[in-house]
Scaffold this active site. Structure first.
Site, mmCIF file in Angstrom:
data_model
loop_
_atom_site.group_PDB
_atom_site.id
_atom_site.type_symbol
_atom_site.label_atom_id
_atom_site.label_comp_id
_atom_site.label_asym_id
_atom_site.label_seq_id
_atom_site.Cartn_x
_atom_site.Cartn_y
_atom_site.Cartn_z
ATOM 1 N N ASN A 1 0.812 -1.223 0.000
ATOM 2 C CA ASN A 1 0.000 0.000 0.000
ATOM 3 C C ASN A 1 0.845 1.273 0.000
ATOM 4 O O ASN A 1 0.372 2.334 -0.392
ATOM 5 C CB ASN A 1 -0.996 -0.025 1.163
ATOM 6 C CG ASN A 1 -2.065 -1.084 0.939
ATOM 7 O OD1 ASN A 1 -2.204 -1.607 -0.174
ATOM 8 N ND2 ASN A 1 -2.815 -1.420 1.973
ATOM 9 N N ARG B 1 -8.130 -1.571 -6.875
ATOM 10 C CA ARG B 1 -8.690 -0.417 -6.172
ATOM 11 C C ARG B 1 -7.691 0.751 -6.136
ATOM 12 O O ARG B 1 -8.066 1.916 -6.221
ATOM 13 C CB ARG B 1 -9.068 -0.844 -4.744
ATOM 14 C CG ARG B 1 -9.431 0.267 -3.795
ATOM 15 C CD ARG B 1 -10.863 0.747 -3.971
ATOM 16 N NE ARG B 1 -11.131 1.910 -3.149
ATOM 17 C CZ ARG B 1 -12.309 2.507 -3.074
ATOM 18 N NH1 ARG B 1 -13.337 2.050 -3.743
ATOM 19 N NH2 ARG B 1 -12.481 3.563 -2.318
ATOM 20 N N CYS C 1 -10.343 -6.031 -4.200
ATOM 21 C CA CYS C 1 -10.843 -7.112 -3.359
ATOM 22 C C CYS C 1 -12.318 -6.918 -3.028
ATOM 23 O O CYS C 1 -12.780 -5.799 -2.854
ATOM 24 C CB CYS C 1 -10.049 -7.164 -2.061
ATOM 25 S SG CYS C 1 -8.479 -8.002 -2.261
ATOM 26 N N ARG D 1 -17.333 -0.500 -1.663
ATOM 27 C CA ARG D 1 -16.217 0.442 -1.509
ATOM 28 C C ARG D 1 -16.505 1.693 -2.339
ATOM 29 O O ARG D 1 -16.057 1.823 -3.472
ATOM 30 C CB ARG D 1 -14.895 -0.225 -1.900
ATOM 31 C CG ARG D 1 -14.545 -1.339 -0.934
ATOM 32 C CD ARG D 1 -13.266 -2.012 -1.273
ATOM 33 N NE ARG D 1 -12.092 -1.302 -0.791
ATOM 34 C CZ ARG D 1 -10.845 -1.737 -0.966
ATOM 35 N NH1 ARG D 1 -10.626 -2.857 -1.601
ATOM 36 N NH2 ARG D 1 -9.823 -1.060 -0.493
ATOM 37 N N PRO D 2 -17.256 2.612 -1.746
ATOM 38 C CA PRO D 2 -17.674 3.792 -2.502
ATOM 39 C C PRO D 2 -16.517 4.753 -2.792
ATOM 40 O O PRO D 2 -15.458 4.641 -2.180
ATOM 41 C CB PRO D 2 -18.687 4.464 -1.562
ATOM 42 C CG PRO D 2 -18.349 3.986 -0.194
ATOM 43 C CD PRO D 2 -17.713 2.631 -0.346
ATOM 44 N N ILE D 3 -16.752 5.692 -3.717
ATOM 45 C CA ILE D 3 -15.718 6.706 -3.995
ATOM 46 C C ILE D 3 -16.295 8.119 -3.843
ATOM 47 O O ILE D 3 -15.770 9.069 -4.397
ATOM 48 C CB ILE D 3 -15.080 6.519 -5.398
ATOM 49 C CG1 ILE D 3 -16.122 6.595 -6.508
ATOM 50 C CG2 ILE D 3 -14.311 5.214 -5.501
ATOM 51 C CD1 ILE D 3 -15.481 6.842 -7.876
ATOM 52 N N ASP D 4 -17.402 8.208 -3.093
ATOM 53 C CA ASP D 4 -18.066 9.510 -2.932
ATOM 54 C C ASP D 4 -17.131 10.581 -2.372
ATOM 55 O O ASP D 4 -17.194 11.747 -2.768
ATOM 56 C CB ASP D 4 -19.315 9.367 -2.043
ATOM 57 C CG ASP D 4 -19.001 8.726 -0.697
ATOM 58 O OD1 ASP D 4 -18.225 7.750 -0.678
ATOM 59 O OD2 ASP D 4 -19.501 9.207 0.326
ATOM 60 N N LEU D 5 -16.230 10.196 -1.470
ATOM 61 C CA LEU D 5 -15.341 11.200 -0.853
ATOM 62 C C LEU D 5 -14.381 11.769 -1.894
ATOM 63 O O LEU D 5 -13.982 12.929 -1.818
ATOM 64 C CB LEU D 5 -14.565 10.586 0.312
ATOM 65 C CG LEU D 5 -15.411 10.066 1.474
ATOM 66 C CD1 LEU D 5 -14.542 9.326 2.486
ATOM 67 C CD2 LEU D 5 -16.145 11.209 2.167
ATOM 68 N N ARG E 1 -1.718 -10.993 -5.415
ATOM 69 C CA ARG E 1 -1.819 -9.544 -5.561
ATOM 70 C C ARG E 1 -1.007 -8.811 -4.507
ATOM 71 O O ARG E 1 -0.554 -7.692 -4.729
ATOM 72 C CB ARG E 1 -3.283 -9.097 -5.393
ATOM 73 C CG ARG E 1 -4.171 -9.489 -6.534
ATOM 74 C CD ARG E 1 -5.537 -8.959 -6.300
ATOM 75 N NE ARG E 1 -5.431 -7.560 -5.871
ATOM 76 C CZ ARG E 1 -6.437 -6.799 -5.551
ATOM 77 N NH1 ARG E 1 -7.637 -7.268 -5.589
ATOM 78 N NH2 ARG E 1 -6.246 -5.565 -5.170
HETATM 79 N N1 EPU Z 1 -15.072 5.278 2.199
HETATM 80 C C1 EPU Z 1 -16.203 5.949 1.802
HETATM 81 N N2 EPU Z 1 -16.138 6.720 0.691
HETATM 82 C C2 EPU Z 1 -14.996 6.874 -0.032
HETATM 83 C C3 EPU Z 1 -13.836 6.170 0.377
HETATM 84 C C4 EPU Z 1 -13.902 5.380 1.509
HETATM 85 O O1 EPU Z 1 -17.250 5.832 2.426
HETATM 86 O O2 EPU Z 1 -15.026 7.613 -1.025
HETATM 87 C C5 EPU Z 1 -15.132 4.416 3.391
HETATM 88 C C6 EPU Z 1 -14.911 2.934 3.057
HETATM 89 O O3 EPU Z 1 -16.074 2.327 2.566
HETATM 90 C C7 EPU Z 1 -14.461 2.393 4.394
HETATM 91 C C8 EPU Z 1 -13.683 3.568 5.001
HETATM 92 O O4 EPU Z 1 -14.076 4.728 4.273
HETATM 93 O O5 EPU Z 1 -15.574 2.121 5.201
HETATM 94 C C9 EPU Z 1 -12.197 3.433 4.935
HETATM 95 O O6 EPU Z 1 -11.778 3.057 3.631
HETATM 96 P P1 EPU Z 1 -10.441 3.603 2.997
HETATM 97 O O7 EPU Z 1 -10.790 4.617 1.953
HETATM 98 O O8 EPU Z 1 -9.508 4.009 4.081
HETATM 99 O O9 EPU Z 1 -9.870 2.313 2.283
HETATM 100 P P2 EPU Z 1 -8.957 2.337 1.014
HETATM 101 O O10 EPU Z 1 -8.155 3.565 1.010
HETATM 102 O O11 EPU Z 1 -9.750 1.991 -0.192
HETATM 103 C C10 EPU Z 1 -6.830 1.218 2.081
HETATM 104 C C11 EPU Z 1 -6.004 0.002 1.782
HETATM 105 C C12 EPU Z 1 -6.796 -1.239 2.138
HETATM 106 C C13 EPU Z 1 -7.174 -1.178 3.616
HETATM 107 C C14 EPU Z 1 -7.930 0.109 3.912
HETATM 108 C C15 EPU Z 1 -8.237 0.321 5.376
HETATM 109 C C16 EPU Z 1 -4.647 0.760 -0.093
HETATM 110 C C17 EPU Z 1 -4.325 0.650 -1.543
HETATM 111 N N3 EPU Z 1 -5.661 0.007 0.353
HETATM 112 O O12 EPU Z 1 -8.002 1.081 1.277
HETATM 113 O O13 EPU Z 1 -5.938 -2.343 1.901
HETATM 114 O O14 EPU Z 1 -7.995 -2.269 3.943
HETATM 115 O O15 EPU Z 1 -7.162 1.245 3.461
HETATM 116 O O16 EPU Z 1 -7.091 0.296 6.132
HETATM 117 O O17 EPU Z 1 -3.979 1.482 0.629
HETATM 118 C C18 EPU Z 1 -5.414 -4.595 1.465
HETATM 119 O O18 EPU Z 1 -4.229 -4.253 1.446
HETATM 120 O O19 EPU Z 1 -5.789 -5.796 1.465
HETATM 121 C C19 EPU Z 1 -6.444 -3.558 1.487
HETATM 122 C C20 EPU Z 1 -7.708 -3.802 1.178
#
Ligand code: EPU
Length: 428
Positions: free
Chosen positions: A28, A97, A121, A126-130, A408
């Site tokens: 990551n 992602r 995964c 896993r939304p992208i609204d933010l 992965r």
């Molecule tokens: N969320 C929203 N809206 C958004 C983005 C996120 O509601 O636009 C929510 C997610 O649904 C979740 C929370 O915010 O409930 C936190 O998600 P986050 O955005 O932090 O996750 P991410 O950035 O997509 C990274 C890691 C993941 C890890 C998570 C949490 C990377 C590339 N991925 O994902 O890693 O699980 O943070 O620590 O950095 C893995 O390595 O297996 C993996 C899935």
């Protein structure tokens, strides 16, 4: 690739492992380091990069944007002099992602970006609204079409603004920190995620001329360079993978007489080690290593609640659950970050675990229960590794399918586990 299977002959609960294993560079951290190449004028390098599928895909995505990409063992070099496309390849991006990380720096650099809804995964919605809200706040126009999204920066480039993240988001914090480096004016990011990878990226960018303060805190302030790219003076050094380290430590807790996990940053593992203390897993800290030894008493049940860093990582939740099947009493697991990240429990039950699913996010595990080998399918990267751990503890043979998920994020996991005496074979 999709047909490959791991066949594992379990130890049947015996503690067989006695050795050491070195942790690789963090997946990551490396994926965001790749995205950060777009902030640089021309040459830029990243060292300590793990050899895993997500990394090859990020490299391929950058190549499709016109970036010159060169791989030399664990060092990758990028030439970003000519960015020729603003389209993030949908076929590759829908498999990873982390492709979302390219949107911020690409928009800041190229004024436009087209991208699909990112894949990755299956660990719940896993939304992208933010991301979309943040780009709008920075003055960009966001359009949605059948393939995904088309974002256009305002004339003169993205505006520095204050963004409050409703949820702490790891890739969101990274994406907007990168976008803000090339934006006009000052950006203040509030309620930022605190994962060590974010600080590593920020500190590196600062060392290359970016003006960022508040790293390691929930409020990060970035003074933008109004479109002027950075010039790289030294390469980005990827952190040791704290999730891989945690995975090996849990393996040690389950099946080792002694296991030394080397090349770690001990400070990134505090939460897991605090849980080990409570559950009764003995460990010794070195400068850059943690050594697990066999428990002298039965392991104790525990309550595990996932939390943003520095809390217990969601990425270790399924692996910890395997350990809890071997602990005495009733443990509780509460997945607080992602919905749908407990689906793997059904499979553990087939292997002999005693679980009670209370809701989508909560479960109880009663132990200790011996596990037996089974044929299982990885639902995602981390649960896939949890199945490998369960298969190692189990009596008899297991087949772990869908191992492309595991490839992965864990480099040559079969060879590395085999070097510890695990009986694991990759069959095609
Ligand atoms: N969320 C929203 N809206 C958004 C983005 C996120 O509601 O636009 C929510 C997610 O649904 C979740 C929370 O915010 O409930 C936190 O998600 P986050 O955005 O932090 O996750 P991410 O950035 O997509 C990274 C890691 C993941 C890890 C998570 C949490 C990377 C590339 N991925 O994902 O890693 O699980 O943070 O620590 O950095 C893995 O390595 O297996 C993996 C899935």
């Amino acid at each position: 690739m999709g047909r490959e299977v791991f066949v594992i002959d379990g130890f049947g609960g015996r503690r067989v492992i006695d050795g050491s294993i070195k942790v690789n560079g963090s997946k990551n951290d490396a994926v965001q380091a790749f995205a950060a190449s777009l902030l640089f004028k021309s040459g830029y390098g990243v060292t300590d990069v793990p050899d895993i599928d997500d990394i090859s895909k990020m490299g391929a995505l950058l190549e499709k944007l016109g970036v010159g990409v060169l791989k030399n063992n664990k060092k990758w070099s990028f030439n970003t002099k000519n960015i020729t496309s603003h389209v993030i390849d949908p076929e590759i991006a829908c498999k990873i992602r982390a492709s979302i990380l390219l949107t911020g720096p690409l928009l800041a650099r190229s004024v436009k970006v087209n991208f699909p809804h990112p894949g990755g995964c299956v660990i719940g919605e896993r939304p992208i609204d933010l991301f979309l809200d943040g780009f709008k706040q920075m003055g960009a126009k966001v359009e949605e079409n059948e393939v995904g999204y088309k974002i256009t920066a305002p004339k003169g480039g993205l505006n520095g603004v204050t963004i409050f993240f409703r949820n702490q988001t790891v890739t969101g914090t990274e994406t907007f920190m990168m976008a803000a480096v090339l934006a006009r004016g000052t950006t203040v990011l509030k309620n930022c995620a605190l994962e060590p990878e974010i600080e590593n990226l920020g500190r590196y960018l600062v060392s290359q001329g970016a003006r960022i303060t508040g790293l390691g805190t929930p409020t990060i302030t970035i003074k933008g360079r109004a479109g002027k790219p950075l010039e790289a003076k030294k390469p980005y050094k990827v952190l040791p993978d704290r999730i891989e380290a945690g995975s090996f430590l849990i393996l040690g807790a389950l099946a080792a007489k002694k296991l030394k996990v080397e090349g770690v940053r001990v400070q990134d593992l505090e939460s897991l080690l605090a849980h080990f203390e409570r559950i009764g897993v003995p460990f010794k800290l070195g400068q850059s290593s943690v050594t697990i030894t066999a428990p002298t008493k039965p392991l104790q049940a525990l309550e595990v609640k996932t939390h943003e860093y520095p809390g217990f990582p969601t990425d270790l939740q399924a692996l910890m659950a395997v350990l809890l099947t071997q602990a005495e009493g009733e443990s509780k697991v509460f997945e607080a970050i992602f919905e749908g990240r407990l689906v793997y429990l059904e499979t553990l039950v087939r292997m002999g675990a005693k679980t009670q699913v209370m809701s989508q996010n909560r479960a109880r595990i009663t132990g200790p229960t011996p596990l037996t080998g089974a044929s299982v399918e990885s639902p995602d990267l981390r649960a896939g590794l949890a199945y490998i751990l369960a298969a190692i503890v189990a009596k008899g043979q297991s087949e772990v399918h869908n191992i492309h998920y595991i490839d992965r994020g864990y480099e040559c996991i079969d060879e590395r586990l085999a070097s510890l005496g695990v009986k694991i074979k990759r069959l095609t």
